[in-house]
Design an enzyme around this catalytic site. Sequence first.
Site, PDB file in Angstrom:
ATOM      1  N   ASP A 259     -25.559  21.803 -40.286  1.00 50.69           N
ATOM      2  CA  ASP A 259     -26.939  21.436 -40.024  1.00 50.69           C
ATOM      3  C   ASP A 259     -27.755  22.730 -40.089  1.00 50.69           C
ATOM      4  O   ASP A 259     -27.205  23.835 -40.032  1.00 50.69           O
ATOM      5  CB  ASP A 259     -27.067  20.738 -38.661  1.00 50.69           C
ATOM      6  CG  ASP A 259     -28.369  19.939 -38.556  1.00 50.69           C
ATOM      7  OD1 ASP A 259     -29.285  20.175 -39.375  1.00 50.69           O
ATOM      8  OD2 ASP A 259     -28.479  19.096 -37.653  1.00 50.69           O
TER       9      ASP A 259
HETATM   10  C1  BGC Z   1     -31.662  18.010 -38.569  1.00 47.65           C
HETATM   11  C2  BGC Z   1     -30.917  17.427 -39.751  1.00 47.65           C
HETATM   12  C3  BGC Z   1     -31.726  17.622 -40.999  1.00 47.65           C
HETATM   13  C4  BGC Z   1     -32.024  19.082 -41.187  1.00 47.65           C
HETATM   14  C5  BGC Z   1     -32.798  19.392 -42.451  1.00 47.65           C
HETATM   15  C6  BGC Z   1     -32.133  19.424 -38.829  1.00 47.65           C
HETATM   16  O1  BGC Z   1     -32.998  19.825 -37.829  1.00 47.65           O
HETATM   17  O2  BGC Z   1     -30.842  17.968 -37.417  1.00 47.65           O
HETATM   18  O3  BGC Z   1     -30.642  16.076 -39.523  1.00 47.65           O
HETATM   19  O4  BGC Z   1     -31.053  17.091 -42.097  1.00 47.65           O
HETATM   20  O5  BGC Z   1     -32.774  19.529 -40.067  1.00 47.65           O
HETATM   21  O6  BGC Z   1     -34.105  18.994 -42.371  1.00 47.65           O
END
Ligand code: BGC
Length: 709
Positions: A268
Site C-alpha cells: 500500500d
Molecule cells: C489506500 C489504498 C490505495 C492507495 C493508492 C492508500 O491510502 O489505502 O487502498 O489504493 O492509497 O491511492
Amino acid sequence: MRVRYLGWIAVLAVTLPATFPLFAASKSLRPTQPWMDKSLPAEQRANLLLQAMTLDEKITMVHGMDPRPNNEYAGYVPPNPRLSIPALKLADGRAGVGNHATDVTLLPAPIAAAASWDTALMHRYGQVLGNEEWGKGTNVALGPTIDVVRVPEWGRTFETFGEDPYFNAQMAVAEIHGIQSQGPIADANMYLTMNQENNRFKENSIVDPRTLHEIYLPPFEAAVEQGHVGTVMCAYIKTNGVYSCENQYLLKDFLKGRLGFSGWVMSDWGATHSTVASAKNGLDQEMGGGTYYSQALKAAVENGQVSMATLNEHVRRILVTMFRFGLFDKDQSGSWTTDVRTAEHAAFSREAAEQGSALLKNEHGLLPLSNASSIAVIGAAGDLKPKAQGGGSSTVVASYIVTPLQGIRKRVADDTRVSYADGSDLAHAIAVARTVRVAIVFVNTDEGEGRDRPNLELPGNQDQLISAVASANPNTIVVLNTGGPVLMPWIGKIRGLIEAWYPGQEDGNAIAAILYGDVDPSGKLPLTFPRTATEIPTATRQQWPGIDGNSTYSEKLDVGYRWYDANNVRPLFPFGYGLSYTTFKLSQFSVTPKKIDWATNPSNNINAELEVTNVGKRPGAEVVEVYVAQPEKNGEPPRQLRAFSKVFLQPGESKHVTLALNKRSFSIYDSTAHAWKFPDGTYKILVGTSSRDLPLQSTVVISSSPVSH
Ligand code: BGC
C-alpha cells in the site's frame, strides 16, 4: 520469386542466431526481441527478458515513480523502450475509476453491490469498473477491498463486502473475474487484518492463527485460487508484531508458498518499512514511490544484503503477470483524458443501487408508495448534499448525482405533491412533515479512509430529526445512506426503513424505483446491525481501537453474526436480512447424501435442494442462505454461511435451487498441524432467508474413515 526470397530470410533470421550466436549480434539478421514472441509461455518470456535487463532496469520495475507524470493514476512505473516494457499504470477503483479522473461512472459503494447477494451482478460490477479503468489507460486496477469487516465503526466498511469470509470470498472472485475480463490486472487488498483506520500506519493486530485462517484469510485465498488475481496489496497494519509488507508468514509462506500465488505483491502507498526485510520476506514492489526499493535496494543488492536471485524473483513475478495479462501484446489506446462513460454503465450503476437496497422495515404495507400520495423529502442527503459515496482513495469524480428529491419528482411527474426540507431547521421539517401523507427522512454517515467512525450513532442532529418528523407524521420512512450499521433509537417510531448505502450517481432514480415499487427491494444485509453500542463483538478498548497500539482479536472466530449467535444477543437486524414487497415460500427441502465419507469421496459435494416459490403478487427476488452448524466439540461459532443463491421469480413462479457444500464447508483449521481438519460427526444444515430465520433443517453425518453400512 520475391516471396520465396523473403521466406528464406525469415527462416535464417530465426534459426541462425540460435545456431551461431555470432549472427545474433548482426542487427540486420536479429529477430525481434525473443520475449516479444507471443507463442512462448509467460514464464519463458519473463525469463528471457530478465536476462537482458541491467540492475538499474530491474530496480525501476520494483517501485513506483515519484512524482508521477502529470499526477495521473495512483502509481506509475515508467516504460522501458529499449526492452519494449510498457508502463505500469495503477489506478484506484472501488466504486469507479479514482484519483481525480473525470468522465467516469460512479457506481454504488461495493457494500451496496454486495448487498444484492448476487454474484452475477458483482461480476458485472467488475466488468464496468474494469472496462472504464482500461479505457483510462489503467492496466492495474486497485480493487477490490476484500477484508472481512470486524469492527462496525471501521471507516472503510463501505469499500468492502461485509463481515462473512465465505460471502466476501464469493464476491471477491466475481468482481476480480469481471475486472480482469476487461484487460486490467485486479488487486486484492488490503492484505491482511486491515480492520480499522485509527492508527492504521502503526497498529498491531494480535490474532491467533486459527482465526487468521478461518476468518481473515479465506477471501484472499479465494481471490488467488479461484479469482486468479494478478496482484495483492499488503496493508499498512501489523499482524502479530510484523508489518504486512515484510511479513514472512503472510507473504512468503502462505500467499506465495501454500496458495501458490504467482502474481506480485505491491505495498500500500507508504506501507513499506524496510529494504532488506521486505525484499527477503516477499514484497515484490514498493508503492507509491521508492523510499526503500530504489537506491537503497540497489545498494543492498550490490553489497550482497539482498541477493540478485531475490531481486530477480520480484522482477520476474511482475513480468510474468504482465505477460500473462497480455500487457506486452495488447494495444491499449485509452488515456487518462478518455471519456469512458456509456449509457450502459449508467444504467448498470442504477441497477446495482436498486438491487443492493435492503428493505428493513415495512409496517402497515406503507411501501411501496402510491403515486397519488403527497410526500415530503427531508434531510440534507435528500437533496442539498446527497450522500452517494464514501471518502478516501476510493473517491470518484461523479459527472452527476441524481438526488433523491430529483429522482422522486421525476418518478411522480408532479412537483406539487413532493415537498422538501433540508432538516437543518427542526421546526421547518416538522411543519413540512405535517402537510403530507408520507414523510421520507434521508440520513447519512460520513465514512472514509484514514479514520474510523467515533461511534455507531448518526452524526449531527439526525436522530432528533427522525424523532421529530415521526412525531409529526406517523407515516415516516427512513432511508439510510450509510456504509455500515448505525444505531436507531427511533426505530419504534417509524413505519418504513430502507438501507440504500452509498448509492452512486443514480441515487435518486434508484431510491424512487424502490419506494414506488418499480423494482422489488431484494438486498440483504452483508453485516449485522446491532441494537446497542455495547452489544457488539468489539466493544472493549483492547479490541478496538486498541491500547498502546495493539488491537486484540479476543473475540477470535466470533466475528459479526457469529458473535451474536454465540452470545445469544439479538441484533436489531441480523446478517442476511432483508424484506421484499412480495412473499416467498421455501419447500421440498432435502440434503443428499445424508452420510459422507471424505476418506473415500473427498471431492463429492453435499447438496441442499429446495423449491422457492413467489406466492405474492409482484415479481421479486429471494436469497436462499445455507448455514452449517458444526458439532460442539469442534469449537466453532454456532452456525456459518456456506452457500447462498439469489432467485428471481415472477408471481406464482417456482424454481428448484441446488446449493452445493464441499469438504471445506465442514472444516476447521488446526493451528498445531497447520492444516485443515475435517472432524467426524453430525453436522446440521440450516436453510432460510437470514442468519436468524432458518426454518429448514437437516443433518449430515461426516466421517473421515469408511462409513459402516
Ligand atoms: C489506500 C489504498 C490505495 C492507495 C493508492 C492508500 O491510502 O489505502 O487502498 O489504493 O492509497 O491511492
